[in-house]
Motif scaffolding. Structure first.
Motif, PDB file in Angstrom:
ATOM      1  N   ILE A  48       0.588  -0.980  -0.398  1.00 31.38           N
ATOM      2  CA  ILE A  48       0.104  -0.251  -0.266  1.00 31.38           C
ATOM      3  C   ILE A  48       0.917   1.409  -0.080  1.00 31.38           C
ATOM      4  N   SER A  49       0.393   2.550  -0.771  1.00 35.90           N
ATOM      5  CA  SER A  49       1.469   3.064  -0.416  1.00 35.90           C
ATOM      6  C   SER A  49       1.255   4.013   0.251  1.00 35.90           C
ATOM      7  N   SER A  50      -0.441   4.357   0.778  1.00 31.24           N
ATOM      8  CA  SER A  50      -1.114   5.256   1.140  1.00 31.24           C
ATOM      9  C   SER A  50      -0.993   5.720   3.038  1.00 31.24           C
ATOM     10  N   LEU A  51       0.147   5.989   3.380  1.00 35.14           N
ATOM     11  CA  LEU A  51      -0.396   5.837   5.036  1.00 35.14           C
ATOM     12  C   LEU A  51      -0.481   7.298   5.742  1.00 35.14           C
ATOM     13  N   THR A  52      -1.137   6.565   6.841  1.00 32.13           N
ATOM     14  CA  THR A  52      -1.050   7.583   7.923  1.00 32.13           C
ATOM     15  C   THR A  52      -0.302   7.475   8.787  1.00 32.13           C
ATOM     16  N   ILE A  53       1.000   8.665   9.320  1.00 31.43           N
ATOM     17  CA  ILE A  53       2.063   8.132  11.058  1.00 31.43           C
ATOM     18  C   ILE A  53       0.955   9.551  11.713  1.00 31.43           C
ATOM     19  N   GLY A  54       1.028   9.346  12.771  1.00 31.66           N
ATOM     20  CA  GLY A  54       1.125   9.556  14.178  1.00 31.66           C
ATOM     21  C   GLY A  54       1.881   9.666  14.631  1.00 31.66           C
ATOM     22  N   TYR A  55       1.801  11.365  15.131  1.00 33.46           N
ATOM     23  CA  TYR A  55       3.303  11.643  15.879  1.00 33.46           C
ATOM     24  C   TYR A  55       2.652  12.739  16.910  1.00 33.46           C
ATOM     25  N   MET A  56       3.313  13.081  18.029  1.00 31.48           N
ATOM     26  CA  MET A  56       2.925  14.011  19.091  1.00 31.48           C
ATOM     27  C   MET A  56       3.835  15.458  18.971  1.00 31.48           C
ATOM     28  N   PRO A  57       3.053  15.978  19.693  1.00 32.07           N
ATOM     29  CA  PRO A  57       3.789  17.420  19.112  1.00 32.07           C
ATOM     30  C   PRO A  57       4.890  18.067  20.699  1.00 32.07           C
ATOM     31  N   LEU A  58       6.250  17.679  20.489  1.00 31.38           N
ATOM     32  CA  LEU A  58       7.435  16.803  20.514  1.00 31.38           C
ATOM     33  C   LEU A  58       8.919  17.575  19.258  1.00 31.38           C
ATOM     34  N   LEU A  59       9.111  17.670  20.146  1.00 32.42           N
ATOM     35  CA  LEU A  59      11.126  17.915  19.258  1.00 32.42           C
ATOM     36  C   LEU A  59      11.014  16.470  18.287  1.00 32.42           C
ATOM     37  N   ASP A  60      11.045  15.668  19.303  1.00 31.75           N
ATOM     38  CA  ASP A  60      11.769  14.354  18.685  1.00 31.75           C
ATOM     39  C   ASP A  60      10.895  13.779  17.957  1.00 31.75           C
ATOM     40  N   SER A  61       9.753  14.535  17.710  1.00 29.17           N
ATOM     41  CA  SER A  61       8.920  14.446  16.164  1.00 29.17           C
ATOM     42  C   SER A  61       9.827  14.823  15.328  1.00 29.17           C
ATOM     43  N   ALA A  62      10.936  15.058  14.813  1.00 30.44           N
ATOM     44  CA  ALA A  62      11.684  15.703  13.617  1.00 30.44           C
ATOM     45  C   ALA A  62      11.798  14.836  12.965  1.00 30.44           C
ATOM     46  N   PRO A  63      12.132  13.076  13.070  1.00 36.95           N
ATOM     47  CA  PRO A  63      12.760  12.064  11.960  1.00 36.95           C
ATOM     48  C   PRO A  63      11.522  12.008  11.627  1.00 36.95           C
ATOM     49  N   LEU A  64      10.217  11.726  12.137  1.00 36.59           N
ATOM     50  CA  LEU A  64       8.953  12.080  11.246  1.00 36.59           C
ATOM     51  C   LEU A  64       9.244  12.583   9.666  1.00 36.59           C
ATOM     52  N   LEU A  65       8.939  14.407  10.522  1.00 32.72           N
ATOM     53  CA  LEU A  65       9.388  15.219   9.844  1.00 32.72           C
ATOM     54  C   LEU A  65       9.423  15.963   8.597  1.00 32.72           C
ATOM     55  N   TRP A  66      11.251  15.355   8.941  1.00 31.63           N
ATOM     56  CA  TRP A  66      12.634  15.680   7.965  1.00 31.63           C
ATOM     57  C   TRP A  66      11.863  14.678   7.260  1.00 31.63           C
ATOM     58  N   ALA A  67      11.424  13.814   6.770  1.00 29.41           N
ATOM     59  CA  ALA A  67      11.130  12.073   6.022  1.00 29.41           C
ATOM     60  C   ALA A  67      10.397  13.014   4.934  1.00 29.41           C
ATOM     61  N   ALA A  68       9.848  13.530   6.039  1.00 30.97           N
ATOM     62  CA  ALA A  68       7.967  13.954   4.776  1.00 30.97           C
ATOM     63  C   ALA A  68       8.972  15.418   3.945  1.00 30.97           C
ATOM     64  N   HIS A  69       9.502  16.432   4.644  1.00 29.90           N
ATOM     65  CA  HIS A  69      10.421  16.736   3.956  1.00 29.90           C
ATOM     66  C   HIS A  69      11.295  17.203   3.072  1.00 29.90           C
ATOM     67  N   ARG A  70      11.828  16.086   3.747  1.00 23.81           N
ATOM     68  CA  ARG A  70      13.569  15.880   1.912  1.00 23.81           C
ATOM     69  C   ARG A  70      12.834  14.915   1.419  1.00 23.81           C
ATOM     70  N   GLY A  71      11.250  14.616   1.062  1.00 27.52           N
ATOM     71  CA  GLY A  71      11.770  14.237   0.441  1.00 27.52           C
ATOM     72  C   GLY A  71      11.658  11.991   0.019  1.00 27.52           C
ATOM     73  N   TYR A  72      11.645  11.931   1.525  1.00 29.00           N
ATOM     74  CA  TYR A  72      12.481  10.560   2.158  1.00 29.00           C
ATOM     75  C   TYR A  72      11.638   9.839   1.695  1.00 29.00           C
ATOM     76  N   PHE A  73      10.013   9.928   1.777  1.00 26.67           N
ATOM     77  CA  PHE A  73       9.375   8.700   1.858  1.00 26.67           C
ATOM     78  C   PHE A  73       8.723   8.816   0.826  1.00 26.67           C
ATOM     79  N   ARG A  74       8.438   9.765  -0.758  1.00 24.70           N
ATOM     80  CA  ARG A  74       8.905   9.486  -1.310  1.00 24.70           C
ATOM     81  C   ARG A  74       9.263   9.019  -2.856  1.00 24.70           C
ATOM     82  N   ALA A  75      10.699   9.136  -1.798  1.00 29.07           N
ATOM     83  CA  ALA A  75      11.627   8.331  -2.854  1.00 29.07           C
ATOM     84  C   ALA A  75      11.082   6.715  -2.330  1.00 29.07           C
ATOM     85  N   ALA A  76      10.525   6.256  -1.145  1.00 31.87           N
ATOM     86  CA  ALA A  76      10.342   4.983  -0.962  1.00 31.87           C
ATOM     87  C   ALA A  76       9.562   4.720  -1.852  1.00 31.87           C
ATOM     88  N   GLY A  77       8.590   5.045  -2.135  1.00 30.60           N
ATOM     89  CA  GLY A  77       6.914   5.165  -2.998  1.00 30.60           C
ATOM     90  C   GLY A  77       5.865   5.046  -1.805  1.00 30.60           C
TER      91      GLY A  77
END
Length: 404
Positions: A11-40
């Motif tokens: 499946i390609s469409s995913l919903t990922i949850g996070y909490m409003p903390l600074l250590d949510s950064a890896p998820l936000l960064w993966a989206a920001h830098r296009g790594y999720f898109r690169a993974a399909g």
């Protein structure tokens, strides 16, 4: 990092949850830098209001995956959380990044001082309670490193059991400062930037970062249900690889300014931008979240074992269990190894190390990771009952552990 991934997500469409903390950064960064898109993957990131709601939405399928507190998948798989939907993790997102903070008035009453050694501060708090003082302390979730490390810190002063002078409560991270300001609590253990916010706002006194209690313990992990991981193994690996690539970049280059701007733009936390950057640069009152990469991003089974032992210690679980079977079912070593291999990274040679001993070997090439307790004993995964006994913890807890 140029990411070319061999996975074919079911499946390609995913919903990922996070909490409003600074250590949510890896998820936000993966989206920001296009790594999720690169993974399909087409990922929607959803901010949750509390750890309880995040756990429930993940357990019942409203989320495909989520940033989780490290003990959450263990508690869910064990059934200690009252929901009992088995979960797995194939990736550690962060270490540290949390602290214990008291109100300024309570810190003064106890006699806490700046830069006080951790065991001395714990002893001062213990003396205050034993002399009839009362404390109201909050943490973010019953099954959290915040809860367990707060208890471990109190144990440094000799409070190894529930004490009538200490009242515990649970509150979502963004509410902690307001509770301190209103006088509803005297202190809390929470992730950044809420400790820095309390101090910068003139309300709080930072007692200690939790990384001084256990340096190298997993703080947040990526969690999915076991059923989801079995249904969508290629999607799971693609997601881990995308976030692992983000972690590699976060830990390997100076991105504090760009990450600060991203967190501020997304309104992840309602604090001044300058406070966010100060924390990320290690200038906050607690320790900055450590975005682990390489083999430190592998969620070791022995880390999860420590979490399960705390559940026994604090009577969140009172039945016999096999730590080996439990942690093997939670730690998805193969998913991590497949994702790491796709990025050209080495996988771990072992899934357990002696936690608390300092630098320990985890890679086949001799690569080490750090795991240091502020005081002994260490946790030997081959004999977890000995760890409980050496800490002087109740005999019934030690007897509940089947030798791993």
């Amino acid at each position: 990092m140029n990411v070319m991934l061999p996975f074919r997500p079911e499946i390609s469409s995913l919903t990922i949850g996070y909490m409003p903390l600074l250590d949510s950064a890896p998820l936000l960064w993966a989206a920001h830098r296009g790594y999720f898109r690169a993974a399909g993957l087409d990922v929607e990131l959803v901010r949750e209001v509390s750890w309880a709601s995040l756990r429930d939405r993940l357990a019942y399928g409203a989320l495909d995956a989520a940033q989780c507190l490290a003990p959450m998948p263990v508690a869910a798989t064990l059934g200690a959380d009252g929901v009992g939907v088995p979960m797995v993790t194939g990736l550690c997102l962060s270490q540290g990044g949390s602290a214990i903070t008291f109100s300024r008035s309570m810190a003064a009453r106890i006699g806490l001082k700046e830069n006080m050694e951790v065991t001395v501060s714990a002893a001062a708090v213990a003396d205050y309670v034993r002399c009839g003082g009362r404390l109201r302390l909050a943490y973010v979730f019953p099954f959290s490193m915040h809860h367990y490390l707060l208890r471990d810190w109190l144990a440094l002063g000799g409070i190894d059991e529930d004490h009538p002078g200490i009242e515990y409560s649970v509150a979502p991270p963004p509410q902690m400062v307001r509770l301190l300001e209103s006088g509803a609590v005297d202190g809390f253990c929470v992730g950044e930037p809420w400790n820095t916010a309390a101090v910068k706002g003139g309300l709080g006194f930072a007692v200690t970062p939790t990384s001084r209690i256990w340096d190298g313990g997993a703080e947040k992990v990526l969690g999915v249900t076991r059923e989801w991981a079995q249904l969508f193994p290629q999607t799971h690996r693609a997601m881990i690889a995308a976030i692992l690539a983000a972690l590699q970049e976060l830990s390997g280059r100076n991105v504090a300014r760009e990450l600060t701007q991203l967190l501020h733009k997304l309104q992840v936390v309602a604090v001044p931008e300058s406070w966010i950057e100060a924390v990320l640069r290690g200038q906050g009152v607690g320790s900055a979240p450590r975005f682990v990469s390489g083999l430190e991003a592998f969620p070791r089974r022995s880390q999860l074992m420590w979490c399960a032992l705390q559940m026994l210690r604090w009577r969140q679980w009172q039945q016999p269990l096999s730590l080996a079977a439990l942690t093997s079912s939670v730690c998805d070593m193969q998913a991590y190894c497949d994702a790491a291999r796709a990025l050209g990274m080495p996988g771990p040679a072992v899934d357990c190390v002696t936690e608390g001993a300092g630098y320990v070997v985890i890679g086949a090439d001799g690569t080490t990771v750090s795991s240091r307790f502020i005081r002994g004993p260490v946790l030997d995964p081959a004999d977890p009952a000995a760890y409980l006994a050496a800490r002087g913890w109740p005999g019934e807890a030690a007897r509940a552990v089947a030798r791993a």
